[in-house]
Motif scaffolding. Structure first.
Motif, PDB file in Angstrom:
ATOM      1  N   VAL A 104       0.847  -1.186   0.000  1.00 46.45           N
ATOM      2  CA  VAL A 104       0.000   0.000   0.000  1.00 46.45           C
ATOM      3  C   VAL A 104       0.879   1.231   0.000  1.00 46.45           C
ATOM      4  O   VAL A 104       2.024   1.219   0.522  1.00 46.45           O
ATOM      5  N   ASP A 105       0.366   2.311  -0.608  1.00 44.36           N
ATOM      6  CA  ASP A 105       1.110   3.567  -0.614  1.00 44.36           C
ATOM      7  C   ASP A 105       0.812   4.346   0.651  1.00 44.36           C
ATOM      8  O   ASP A 105       0.132   3.859   1.563  1.00 44.36           O
ATOM      9  N   SER A 106       1.330   5.578   0.699  1.00 44.26           N
ATOM     10  CA  SER A 106       1.176   6.380   1.906  1.00 44.26           C
ATOM     11  C   SER A 106      -0.265   6.787   2.156  1.00 44.26           C
ATOM     12  O   SER A 106      -0.627   7.179   3.268  1.00 44.26           O
ATOM     13  N   ALA A 107      -1.116   6.647   1.173  1.00 42.67           N
ATOM     14  CA  ALA A 107      -2.530   6.980   1.352  1.00 42.67           C
ATOM     15  C   ALA A 107      -3.344   5.755   1.718  1.00 42.67           C
ATOM     16  O   ALA A 107      -4.557   5.848   1.887  1.00 42.67           O
ATOM     17  N   GLY A 108      -2.737   4.607   1.820  1.00 42.25           N
ATOM     18  CA  GLY A 108      -3.425   3.394   2.211  1.00 42.25           C
ATOM     19  C   GLY A 108      -4.049   2.656   1.050  1.00 42.25           C
ATOM     20  O   GLY A 108      -4.812   1.707   1.271  1.00 42.25           O
ATOM     21  N   PRO A 126      -6.639  -0.040  11.667  1.00 40.38           N
ATOM     22  CA  PRO A 126      -5.692   0.528  12.652  1.00 40.38           C
ATOM     23  C   PRO A 126      -4.258   0.093  12.404  1.00 40.38           C
ATOM     24  O   PRO A 126      -3.331   0.902  12.573  1.00 40.38           O
ATOM     25  N   PHE A 127      -4.046  -1.170  12.044  1.00 40.72           N
ATOM     26  CA  PHE A 127      -2.655  -1.626  11.872  1.00 40.72           C
ATOM     27  C   PHE A 127      -2.009  -0.993  10.644  1.00 40.72           C
ATOM     28  O   PHE A 127      -0.799  -0.803  10.600  1.00 40.72           O
ATOM     29  N   VAL A 128      -2.812  -0.613   9.602  1.00 37.10           N
ATOM     30  CA  VAL A 128      -2.257   0.071   8.418  1.00 37.10           C
ATOM     31  C   VAL A 128      -1.861   1.495   8.782  1.00 37.10           C
ATOM     32  O   VAL A 128      -0.786   1.980   8.396  1.00 37.10           O
ATOM     33  N   ARG A 129      -2.742   2.168   9.531  1.00 35.59           N
ATOM     34  CA  ARG A 129      -2.413   3.531   9.944  1.00 35.59           C
ATOM     35  C   ARG A 129      -1.159   3.541  10.805  1.00 35.59           C
ATOM     36  O   ARG A 129      -0.321   4.443  10.679  1.00 35.59           O
ATOM     37  N   ARG A 130      -1.021   2.523  11.686  1.00 29.97           N
ATOM     38  CA  ARG A 130       0.169   2.467  12.534  1.00 29.97           C
ATOM     39  C   ARG A 130       1.419   2.282  11.697  1.00 29.97           C
ATOM     40  O   ARG A 130       2.461   2.909  11.961  1.00 29.97           O
ATOM     41  N   ALA A 131       1.365   1.423  10.685  1.00 31.81           N
ATOM     42  CA  ALA A 131       2.531   1.200   9.828  1.00 31.81           C
ATOM     43  C   ALA A 131       2.877   2.457   9.040  1.00 31.81           C
ATOM     44  O   ALA A 131       4.061   2.782   8.837  1.00 31.81           O
ATOM     45  N   LEU A 132       1.874   3.185   8.550  1.00 35.86           N
ATOM     46  CA  LEU A 132       2.141   4.405   7.794  1.00 35.86           C
ATOM     47  C   LEU A 132       2.690   5.512   8.675  1.00 35.86           C
ATOM     48  O   LEU A 132       3.225   6.507   8.167  1.00 35.86           O
ATOM     49  N   ARG A 133       2.548   5.326  10.005  1.00 32.98           N
ATOM     50  CA  ARG A 133       3.168   6.284  10.930  1.00 32.98           C
ATOM     51  C   ARG A 133       4.591   5.867  11.292  1.00 32.98           C
ATOM     52  O   ARG A 133       5.221   6.499  12.112  1.00 32.98           O
ATOM     53  N   GLY A 134       5.062   4.748  10.749  1.00 28.46           N
ATOM     54  CA  GLY A 134       6.444   4.352  10.941  1.00 28.46           C
ATOM     55  C   GLY A 134       6.654   3.261  11.961  1.00 28.46           C
ATOM     56  O   GLY A 134       7.799   2.946  12.286  1.00 28.46           O
ATOM     57  N   ALA A 135       5.593   2.623  12.478  1.00 30.05           N
ATOM     58  CA  ALA A 135       5.731   1.548  13.461  1.00 30.05           C
ATOM     59  C   ALA A 135       5.143   0.265  12.890  1.00 30.05           C
ATOM     60  O   ALA A 135       4.401   0.266  11.907  1.00 30.05           O
ATOM     61  N   LEU A 136       5.529  -0.830  13.537  1.00 25.71           N
ATOM     62  CA  LEU A 136       4.967  -2.108  13.122  1.00 25.71           C
ATOM     63  C   LEU A 136       3.510  -2.187  13.570  1.00 25.71           C
ATOM     64  O   LEU A 136       3.186  -1.922  14.734  1.00 25.71           O
ATOM     65  N   TRP A 138      -0.192  -4.512  13.785  1.00 24.08           N
ATOM     66  CA  TRP A 138      -0.748  -5.862  13.757  1.00 24.08           C
ATOM     67  C   TRP A 138      -2.190  -5.822  14.216  1.00 24.08           C
ATOM     68  O   TRP A 138      -2.631  -4.907  14.908  1.00 24.08           O
ATOM     69  N   GLY A 139      -2.947  -6.842  13.840  1.00 26.58           N
ATOM     70  CA  GLY A 139      -4.350  -6.912  14.181  1.00 26.58           C
ATOM     71  C   GLY A 139      -4.965  -8.185  13.632  1.00 26.58           C
ATOM     72  O   GLY A 139      -4.301  -8.972  12.931  1.00 26.58           O
ATOM     73  N   HIS A 140      -6.231  -8.384  13.929  1.00 23.43           N
ATOM     74  CA  HIS A 140      -6.919  -9.574  13.461  1.00 23.43           C
ATOM     75  C   HIS A 140      -8.340  -9.211  13.069  1.00 23.43           C
ATOM     76  O   HIS A 140      -8.859  -8.154  13.454  1.00 23.43           O
ATOM     77  N   GLY A 141      -8.969 -10.096  12.317  1.00 24.82           N
ATOM     78  CA  GLY A 141     -10.320  -9.869  11.851  1.00 24.82           C
ATOM     79  C   GLY A 141     -10.566 -10.678  10.599  1.00 24.82           C
ATOM     80  O   GLY A 141      -9.705 -11.418  10.115  1.00 24.82           O
ATOM     81  N   PRO A 142     -11.741 -10.525  10.005  1.00 25.88           N
ATOM     82  CA  PRO A 142     -12.039 -11.279   8.787  1.00 25.88           C
ATOM     83  C   PRO A 142     -11.342 -10.676   7.569  1.00 25.88           C
ATOM     84  O   PRO A 142     -11.085  -9.470   7.528  1.00 25.88           O
ATOM     85  N   SER A 143     -11.049 -11.523   6.626  1.00 27.53           N
ATOM     86  CA  SER A 143     -10.475 -11.080   5.352  1.00 27.53           C
ATOM     87  C   SER A 143     -11.287 -11.734   4.251  1.00 27.53           C
ATOM     88  O   SER A 143     -10.867 -12.732   3.636  1.00 27.53           O
ATOM     89  N   LEU A 144     -12.484 -11.236   4.108  1.00 24.21           N
ATOM     90  CA  LEU A 144     -13.432 -11.824   3.159  1.00 24.21           C
ATOM     91  C   LEU A 144     -13.062 -11.442   1.727  1.00 24.21           C
ATOM     92  O   LEU A 144     -12.549 -10.331   1.477  1.00 24.21           O
ATOM     93  N   HIS A 153      -0.041  -8.371   9.668  1.00 26.55           N
ATOM     94  CA  HIS A 153       1.190  -7.686  10.067  1.00 26.55           C
ATOM     95  C   HIS A 153       1.482  -6.618   9.024  1.00 26.55           C
ATOM     96  O   HIS A 153       1.506  -6.913   7.814  1.00 26.55           O
ATOM     97  N   ALA A 154       1.716  -5.382   9.469  1.00 27.46           N
ATOM     98  CA  ALA A 154       2.021  -4.273   8.554  1.00 27.46           C
ATOM     99  C   ALA A 154       3.372  -3.670   8.946  1.00 27.46           C
ATOM    100  O   ALA A 154       3.557  -3.284  10.110  1.00 27.46           O
ATOM    101  N   ALA A 155       4.296  -3.634   7.955  1.00 26.38           N
ATOM    102  CA  ALA A 155       5.641  -3.075   8.205  1.00 26.38           C
ATOM    103  C   ALA A 155       5.815  -1.836   7.323  1.00 26.38           C
ATOM    104  O   ALA A 155       5.496  -1.868   6.119  1.00 26.38           O
TER     105      ALA A 155
END
Length: 586
Positions: A104-108, A126-136, A138-144, A153-155
């Motif tokens: 993903v780019d900086s806009a998600g 939330p885990f994507v926003r955290r990664a775009l802020r420069g931190a690792l 992580w989260g869970h949920g459905p991926s339909l 996991h987002a790096a």
């Protein structure tokens, strides 16, 4: 004997209660020890399961970090070779068993992915926003539509100036992580911050949720399940009915896993600990009971020996006393012979007096005949006194007048007794031995019974039977009942009178004859009721005897009843109040 048996039973009951209390204490201590050991083993099992989960999840985090520095990812973020990047990401997913790998780019927005469509916006995660802020992140949920349970996991991906220019998101299918755990023991599950079960080795527990403020879990459909939580010696015990693959009563342990955002929980069946505690308590109880049985046998044997020794000593003492008594009797033999002669003479005098009293008792029912004799005697003495006065013999006149006075006194006493019986006057009551009174009545009527050909059956009690009453009045009642029974059996083929004394509750004196019975039992105590002929030679049949007897017994606080016997004959029962032993002794 009964007191000793009662003491032995009480001792055994106390012993059994002590054994029960000791067994309960052993069971409780063993159960607590079993829970401690089960808790230690459960913590180890939960730690192993948690470490395995963390290790399986964290390798995808490492994959995300590794891909964030890969040149192919930088080319995608710079807009070069997107088609080649998709093939690269597919190859990475296949080799790492990841469900999806997205750039993903900086806009998600998704720039490249083997499973997701380019252009999809993930900035709300939330885990994507955290990664775009420069931190690792992580989260869970459905991926339909890929899976209903996914872990992400987002790096962050940095440019040369250290600014975040995008992120790599690695998606893991949790179904593949706990698939190999299914059915293993003990039952373990991992819940998120909302209390929802995300991972478990019991597939039926997936997506169960813990209501706010409670310890238990409910299935997604909201069906109510049996659950009760409690604490035993610092251990949380769950009592539940959640299906055949979960224990009915389990030890609940938890451990937080902040590194993956889960809480690890395990349920360990406490039934083995209970069975072990029960077996230990049973062993202690068996040992105590065996020891108690041996002690009881030893005590009984010692008691038997003691009783045998006591019996032997009593026999020796009794034999010694018998020998001493024999010597005393030999020394008193001569004196007793003289006393026996004197007693014989007194007995003959008593028999004469008893005959007089028997005649008086016989005439008590026909009082007119008793009054007739003194009247005739008075008339005779008066006529004689007149003749002696004519002959000038004053001493004989004085003698006749004295006899007339005696006859008048006798008539006064008879009338006074009749008046007292008719009016049921109260008289002072004393304590008398009813056995002695019955014996006295039998003596008074002995000659009358013999003349009537009546056989008497009577066995007196071995000890005195004390009642409240008057000896003379009771004697009159018993004499009346005996003579009435003899008169009733005048025409009977078998003439037998049975007298019994029962003192089990109140004192009951029974007179049973073999006569024709009572024609009207409900009127037998009415005044002037009689079945005898009136005006006979013996002047009987006035019908006052039983009525007077009824009044006497009532005045003494007792009851008198008459009824017919099933085998023929009649029975009269006199119930008297028992006197207290202290009163009788006084």
């Amino acid at each position: 004997m009964n007191a000793a048996l009662g003491r032995r039973i009480a001792t055994w009951l106390i012993f059994l209660m002590v054994v029960a209390a000791l067994s309960a204490g052993v069971w409780r201590y063993a159960y607590w020890q079993g829970l401690d050991q089960l808790s230690a083993r459960g913590k180890a099992d939960l730690s192993v399961a948690s470490d395995r989960l963390v290790a399986q999840v964290q390798r995808y985090r490492d994959l995300a970090v590794f891909l964030s520095d890969h040149p192919q990812i930088s080319d995608v973020l710079q807009g070069r070779a997107p088609g080649t990047a998709r093939d690269f990401l597919q190859d990475v997913a296949d080799k790492s068993a990841a469900l999806d790998v997205r750039v993903v780019d900086s806009a998600g927005r998704v720039l490249a992915s083997p499973q997701s469509a380019p252009g999809e916006v993930l900035i709300d995660l939330p885990f994507v926003r955290r990664a775009l802020r420069g931190a690792l992140g992580w989260g869970h949920g459905p991926s339909l539509p890929l899976t209903d349970r996914a872990y992400f996991h987002a790096a962050p991906v940095f440019d040369g100036a250290g600014l975040v220019k995008g992120a790599v998101v690695v998606t893991t299918d949790l179904n593949g992580i706990d698939y190999g755990w299914r059915g293993s023991n003990p039952a373990a599950f991992f819940t998120d911050d909302a209390g929802v079960v995300q991972i478990s080795n019991r597939s039926e527990m997936l997506f169960w949720q813990r209501p706010e403020g409670t310890s238990g879990l409910i299935p997604p459909d909201g069906a109510a399940l049996a659950f009760e939580a409690g604490w035993v010696n610092g251990h949380e015990i769950w009592k539940m009915g959640w299906g055949p693959y979960l224990p009915d009563e389990a030890l609940h342990l938890t451990t937080p896993l902040p590194i993956v955002g889960f809480i690890g929980e395990v349920l360990l069946d406490v039934a083995p600990a209970r069975r072990l505690a029960l077996s230990q308590a049973a062993a202690v109880a068996a040992l105590c009971l065996a020891f108690g049985a041996l002690l009881f046998l030893a005590t009984e044997r010692r008691r038997a020996l003691s009783q045998a020794n006591a019996r032997l000593e009593r026999r020796v003492a009794k034999r010694t006393a018998a020998l001493n008594a024999s010597n005393t009797e030999l020394r008193r033999e001569a004196a007793e012979r003289e006393e026996a002669q004197a007693a014989l003479r007194r007995a003959q005098a008593d028999l004469v007096q008893a005959g007089k009293l028997s005649a008086l008792g016989q005439m008590s029912a026909g009082i007119s005949h008793e009054l007739n004799q003194p009247l005739m005697a008075i008339r005779s003495f008066a006529e004689n006194a007149g003749q002696f006065m004519a002959r000038d013999k004053p001493e004989r006149v004085t003698e006749n007048l004295s006899r007339i006075s005696q006859m008048a006194d006798r008539m006064a006493r008879i009338i006074q007794n009749l008046r007292a019986f008719a009016r049921q006057e109260s008289v002072p009551q004393t304590q008398v031995d009813v056995t002695r009174v019955v014996s006295s009545a039998i003596e008074l009527t002995q000659s009358y019974l013999a003349k009537a050909g009546v056989t008497l059956e009577y066995t007196p009690p071995d000890a005195p039977v004390w009642v409240r009453g008057g000896e003379v009045r009771l004697s009159q009642v018993f004499v009346n009942l005996i003579t009435n029974a003899a008169d009733a059996m005048a025409d009977a083929q078998t003439r037998k009178l049975t007298i019994q004394i029962d003192w089990s509750d109140a004192v009951l004196v029974q007179f049973m004859d073999t006569g024709p019975g009572i024609e009207m039992p409900d009127k037998v105590f009415d005044p002037f009721y009689t079945t005898k002929s009136v005006g006979g030679s013996d002047s009987s049949g006035m019908g006052l005897g039983l009525s007077i007897s009824y009044g006497i017994v009532q005045s003494l606080g007792g009851q008198i009843r008459g009824k017919n016997l099933d085998g023929g004959g009649a029975m009269f029962s006199v119930r008297l109040e028992r006197a207290q032993m202290t009163e009788a002794a006084a």
